[in-house]
Design a protein around this motif. Structure first.
Motif, PDB file in Angstrom:
ATOM      1  N   PHE A   1      24.951  31.682  28.388  1.00 51.59           N
ATOM      2  CA  PHE A   1      24.653  30.562  29.283  1.00 51.59           C
ATOM      3  C   PHE A   1      24.958  29.209  28.648  1.00 51.59           C
ATOM      4  N   ILE A   2      24.638  29.011  27.401  1.00 48.31           N
ATOM      5  CA  ILE A   2      24.828  27.704  26.767  1.00 48.31           C
ATOM      6  C   ILE A   2      26.310  27.314  26.763  1.00 48.31           C
ATOM      7  N   ILE A   3      27.192  28.297  26.606  1.00 42.29           N
ATOM      8  CA  ILE A   3      28.636  28.040  26.635  1.00 42.29           C
ATOM      9  C   ILE A   3      29.070  27.698  28.063  1.00 42.29           C
ATOM     10  N   VAL A   4      28.529  28.426  29.046  1.00 40.89           N
ATOM     11  CA  VAL A   4      28.852  28.155  30.455  1.00 40.89           C
ATOM     12  C   VAL A   4      28.378  26.755  30.828  1.00 40.89           C
ATOM     13  N   TRP A   5      27.198  26.405  30.367  1.00 43.25           N
ATOM     14  CA  TRP A   5      26.652  25.071  30.630  1.00 43.25           C
ATOM     15  C   TRP A   5      27.537  23.997  29.999  1.00 43.25           C
ATOM     16  N   ALA A   6      27.970  24.230  28.772  1.00 42.51           N
ATOM     17  CA  ALA A   6      28.883  23.285  28.112  1.00 42.51           C
ATOM     18  C   ALA A   6      30.179  23.160  28.897  1.00 42.51           C
ATOM     19  N   GLY A   7      30.651  24.272  29.442  1.00 50.01           N
ATOM     20  CA  GLY A   7      31.843  24.226  30.299  1.00 50.01           C
ATOM     21  C   GLY A   7      31.612  23.386  31.535  1.00 50.01           C
ATOM     22  N   PHE A   8      30.413  23.506  32.133  1.00 51.77           N
ATOM     23  CA  PHE A   8      30.095  22.670  33.288  1.00 51.77           C
ATOM     24  C   PHE A   8      30.079  21.200  32.897  1.00 51.77           C
ATOM     25  N   LEU A   9      29.489  20.895  31.757  1.00 53.55           N
ATOM     26  CA  LEU A   9      29.433  19.505  31.301  1.00 53.55           C
ATOM     27  C   LEU A   9      30.839  18.942  31.099  1.00 53.55           C
ATOM     28  N   LEU A  10      31.731  19.755  30.553  1.00 50.88           N
ATOM     29  CA  LEU A  10      33.121  19.338  30.370  1.00 50.88           C
ATOM     30  C   LEU A  10      33.790  19.115  31.724  1.00 50.88           C
ATOM     31  N   MET A  11      33.650  20.079  32.617  1.00 48.69           N
ATOM     32  CA  MET A  11      34.263  19.980  33.933  1.00 48.69           C
ATOM     33  C   MET A  11      33.705  18.789  34.704  1.00 48.69           C
ATOM     34  N   SER A  12      32.402  18.594  34.652  1.00 48.11           N
ATOM     35  CA  SER A  12      31.761  17.484  35.345  1.00 48.11           C
ATOM     36  C   SER A  12      32.231  16.145  34.775  1.00 48.11           C
ATOM     37  N   GLY A  13      32.405  16.097  33.486  1.00 47.29           N
ATOM     38  CA  GLY A  13      32.906  14.871  32.863  1.00 47.29           C
ATOM     39  C   GLY A  13      34.331  14.553  33.281  1.00 47.29           C
ATOM     40  N   VAL A  14      35.180  15.562  33.318  1.00 49.65           N
ATOM     41  CA  VAL A  14      36.571  15.356  33.759  1.00 49.65           C
ATOM     42  C   VAL A  14      36.596  14.903  35.220  1.00 49.65           C
ATOM     43  N   ALA A  15      35.820  15.582  36.070  1.00 51.42           N
ATOM     44  CA  ALA A  15      35.771  15.220  37.486  1.00 51.42           C
ATOM     45  C   ALA A  15      35.201  13.806  37.670  1.00 51.42           C
ATOM     46  N   GLY A  16      34.188  13.450  36.881  1.00 46.09           N
ATOM     47  CA  GLY A  16      33.618  12.111  36.958  1.00 46.09           C
ATOM     48  C   GLY A  16      34.618  11.047  36.535  1.00 46.09           C
ATOM     49  N   LEU A  17      35.407  11.357  35.526  1.00 47.84           N
ATOM     50  CA  LEU A  17      36.444  10.420  35.087  1.00 47.84           C
ATOM     51  C   LEU A  17      37.480  10.218  36.185  1.00 47.84           C
TER      52      LEU A  17
END
Length: 175
Positions: free
Chosen positions: A109-125
């Protein structure tokens, strides 16, 4: 000779298959409620990215690119933003999730969550860049964007837990 499912079974299957998109619509409406965030604007983008990311990883046939595009257009209409801004943001998030699906789908889960944080950051940018282009001025105040990013980061674990529970209870025979 294969048995055809009854009309009731077909309706049941269609309703089960619509659960991921329905949850995304629910979070979309939850995000556009007036939360008294003092000028931060609607916070639905990060909330809608949660089901897009989750269901793209675990049930990609249930969260299609067309559903993501429709969610983005609905979001643009409801928020009154320039048509295509949220749609493009959601599609970028979807594409990031699709491209990393094999890495994150079986990860802890922690890796999946980190992936979400990365994806969310890219989408936010992407969303910030589009808003900057539309306004024709650069806004260097990153507090609202970081606040909205943190809302998505904090909301992901309980949403993912709820989605996993729903998946175990209602989608075990689907796609």
């Amino acid at each position: 000779m294969a048995l055809r499912p009854t009309v009731g079974q077909q309706i049941d299957l269609a309703l089960r298959r619509s659960i991921p998109v329905a949850l995304a619509v629910l979070l979309l409406f939850l995000g556009i409620l007036p939360w008294n965030t003092h000028g931060l604007g609607p916070m639905n983008a990060n909330l809608v990215l949660i089901p897009i990311y989750y269901w793209t990883l675990y049930r990609p046939r249930l969260m299609t690119v067309w559903a993501v595009a429709a969610l983005g257009l609905i979001s643009d209409f409801l928020m009154g933003t320039l048509l295509g801004v949220n749609m493009l943001t959601f599609l970028v998030g979807y594409r990031v999730a699709v491209s990393q699906r094999k890495i994150f789908a079986g990860a802890p889960f922690i890796i999946v969550w980190a992936g979400f944080l990365l994806m969310s950051g890219v989408a936010g940018l992407v969303q910030w860049l589009l808003a900057t282009i539309v306004k024709e001025q650069i806004d260097f105040n990153l507090r609202p964007a970081l606040f909205l990013y943190m809302i998505g980061a904090v909301a992901y674990p309980p949403c993912a837990y709820a989605f996993a529970w729903i998946q175990r209870r209602s989608l075990f025979r689907v796609a």
